[in-house]
Write an enzyme that holds these catalytic residues in place. Structure first.
Site, PDB file in Angstrom:
ATOM      1  N   ASN A   1       0.863  -1.180   0.000  1.00 53.25           N
ATOM      2  CA  ASN A   1       0.000   0.000   0.000  1.00 53.25           C
ATOM      3  C   ASN A   1       0.904   1.236   0.000  1.00 53.25           C
ATOM      4  OD1 ASN A   1      -1.880   1.989   0.389  1.00 53.25           O
ATOM      5  ND2 ASN A   1      -2.431   1.386   2.483  1.00 53.25           N
TER       6      ASN A   1
ATOM      7  N   HIS B   1      -9.903   1.518   4.613  1.00 50.99           N
ATOM      8  CA  HIS B   1      -8.638   1.773   5.314  1.00 50.99           C
ATOM      9  C   HIS B   1      -8.890   2.818   6.407  1.00 50.99           C
ATOM     10  CE1 HIS B   1      -4.557   2.967   6.224  1.00 50.99           C
ATOM     11  NE2 HIS B   1      -4.170   1.825   5.667  1.00 50.99           N
TER      12      HIS B   1
ATOM     13  N   GLU C   1      -6.179  -4.515  10.626  1.00 47.82           N
ATOM     14  CA  GLU C   1      -5.164  -3.477  10.817  1.00 47.82           C
ATOM     15  C   GLU C   1      -5.542  -2.627  12.027  1.00 47.82           C
ATOM     16  OE1 GLU C   1      -2.838  -2.414   7.003  1.00 47.82           O
ATOM     17  OE2 GLU C   1      -4.572  -1.128   7.146  1.00 47.82           O
TER      18      GLU C   1
ATOM     19  N   SER D   1       2.570  -1.866  10.645  1.00 44.60           N
ATOM     20  CA  SER D   1       3.995  -1.896  11.027  1.00 44.60           C
ATOM     21  C   SER D   1       4.706  -3.208  10.684  1.00 44.60           C
ATOM     22  CB  SER D   1       4.166  -1.584  12.518  1.00 44.60           C
ATOM     23  OG  SER D   1       3.848  -0.235  12.755  1.00 44.60           O
TER      24      SER D   1
ATOM     25  N   GLY E   1       2.634  -1.128   4.449  1.00 48.95           N
ATOM     26  CA  GLY E   1       2.684   0.283   4.065  1.00 48.95           C
ATOM     27  C   GLY E   1       4.117   0.745   3.919  1.00 48.95           C
ATOM     28  N   GLY E   2       4.648   1.386   4.960  1.00 46.41           N
ATOM     29  CA  GLY E   2       5.981   1.988   4.927  1.00 46.41           C
ATOM     30  C   GLY E   2       7.071   1.088   4.370  1.00 46.41           C
TER      31      GLY E   2
HETATM   32  P1  PGA Z   1       2.340   0.489   7.813  1.00 43.06           P
HETATM   33  O1  PGA Z   1       0.944   0.756   7.074  1.00 43.06           O
HETATM   34  O2  PGA Z   1       2.857  -0.827   7.303  1.00 43.06           O
HETATM   35  O3  PGA Z   1       3.209   1.650   7.417  1.00 43.06           O
HETATM   36  O4  PGA Z   1       2.051   0.446   9.271  1.00 43.06           O
HETATM   37  C1  PGA Z   1       0.033  -0.265   6.841  1.00 43.06           C
HETATM   38  C2  PGA Z   1      -1.244   0.282   6.249  1.00 43.06           C
HETATM   39  O5  PGA Z   1      -1.634   1.410   6.586  1.00 43.06           O
HETATM   40  O6  PGA Z   1      -1.907  -0.385   5.440  1.00 43.06           O
END
Ligand code: PGA
Length: 249
Positions: free
Chosen positions: A9, A96, A164, A207, A228-229
């Site tokens: 994402n 989301h 999430e 995360s 995400g990140g």
């Molecule tokens: P993150 O984001 O891996 O940066 O925590 C996940 C997401 O928001 O889908």
């Protein structure tokens, strides 16, 4: 083990040009791994068609980050699920927490799921409690029940549910393995109690990185990750994909 889903994402982190350059990098880095896991790239709307062109010759899949709750009409700024299908999206994230925070209701999210089912795009429905509290299952129930009510009335193929917890997104904190397993078995119980066909694809997100994977990939009933990140660094993302392939073999 092609069925394990790994969803990148990208949120609104990359410009149009950067999205295309990074897609080339990712397609090259993951050329081998893409045959062993289902890797889905979710860029922002503007880059969907350009990314699709680049990944056409690879085994990567395209996903969108949201869609309209309506099929068509006077909805300025929104995107039809039909257009996403025409561009070549196989998946679409809905609900989301970053969109829920802007006011999307459970009912609206369920309408989006319906639009996606109508055009054969697999919906990835995000659910998650906002804070760490003892009654987190009540919050999840409010998000899940409208979905289950819809699914009783429509014919669907694959439904993915991404757990999430909002407090885990971008924070570097992840829930315990037991916590995620409790949520997954709660989702499966709701599914069974609703007499729904099949089983949802259960995904964890929040995360996820190359350092905390070991405990996450051993979670019972886990069929995918929403990243995400850590999906914005091709080497990190590749490590994540590789560990999943090895652990899930
Ligand atoms: P993150 O984001 O891996 O940066 O925590 C996940 C997401 O928001 O889908």
């Amino acid at each position: 083990m092609k069925n394990f889903l790994i969803i990148a994402n990208w949120k609104m982190q990359l410009s149009y040009n950067r999205s295309l350059v990074y897609t080339q990098e990712i397609a090259h880095a993951l050329a081998h791994e893409a045959h062993q896991a289902e890797i889905v790239i979710c860029p922002s709307y503007d880059a969907l068609a350009g990314v699709k062109k680049i990944i056409n010759n690879s085994s990567l899949y395209l996903g969108a980050q949201d869609c309209s709750a309506h099929a068509q009409g006077p909805y300025t700024g929104q995107i039809q699920s039909q257009s996403l299908a025409e561009i070549g999206c196989s998946y679409c994230i809905v609900g989301h927490s970053e969109m829920r925070a802007l006011g999307q209701s459970n009912q609206e999210i369920v309408q989006k799921v319906n639009q996606l089912i109508n055009v054969n795009i697999v919906p990835i429905i995000c659910i998650g409690e906002r804070t760490q509290s003892n009654n987190f299952l009540d919050e999840l129930q409010d998000q899940l029940f409208p979905l289950i009510t819809l699914l009783k009335t429509v014919s669907y193929k694959t439904i993915a549910i991404a757990y999430e917890p909002v407090w885990a997104i971008g924070s570097g904190i992840t829930p315990s393995k037991q916590h995620i397993e409790q949520v997954f078995s709660y989702i499966l119980t709701c599914w069974r109690n609703g007499n729904l066909a099949g089983q949802p694809t259960l995904i964890y997100g929040g995360s996820v990185d190359d350092k905390n994977l070991q405990s996450i990939t051993t979670i019972s009933n886990l069929s995918g990750l929403l990243v995400g990140g850590a999906s914005l660094d091709s080497q990190k993302f590749k490590k994540i994909v590789r560990s999943c392939i090895i652990d899930k073999q």
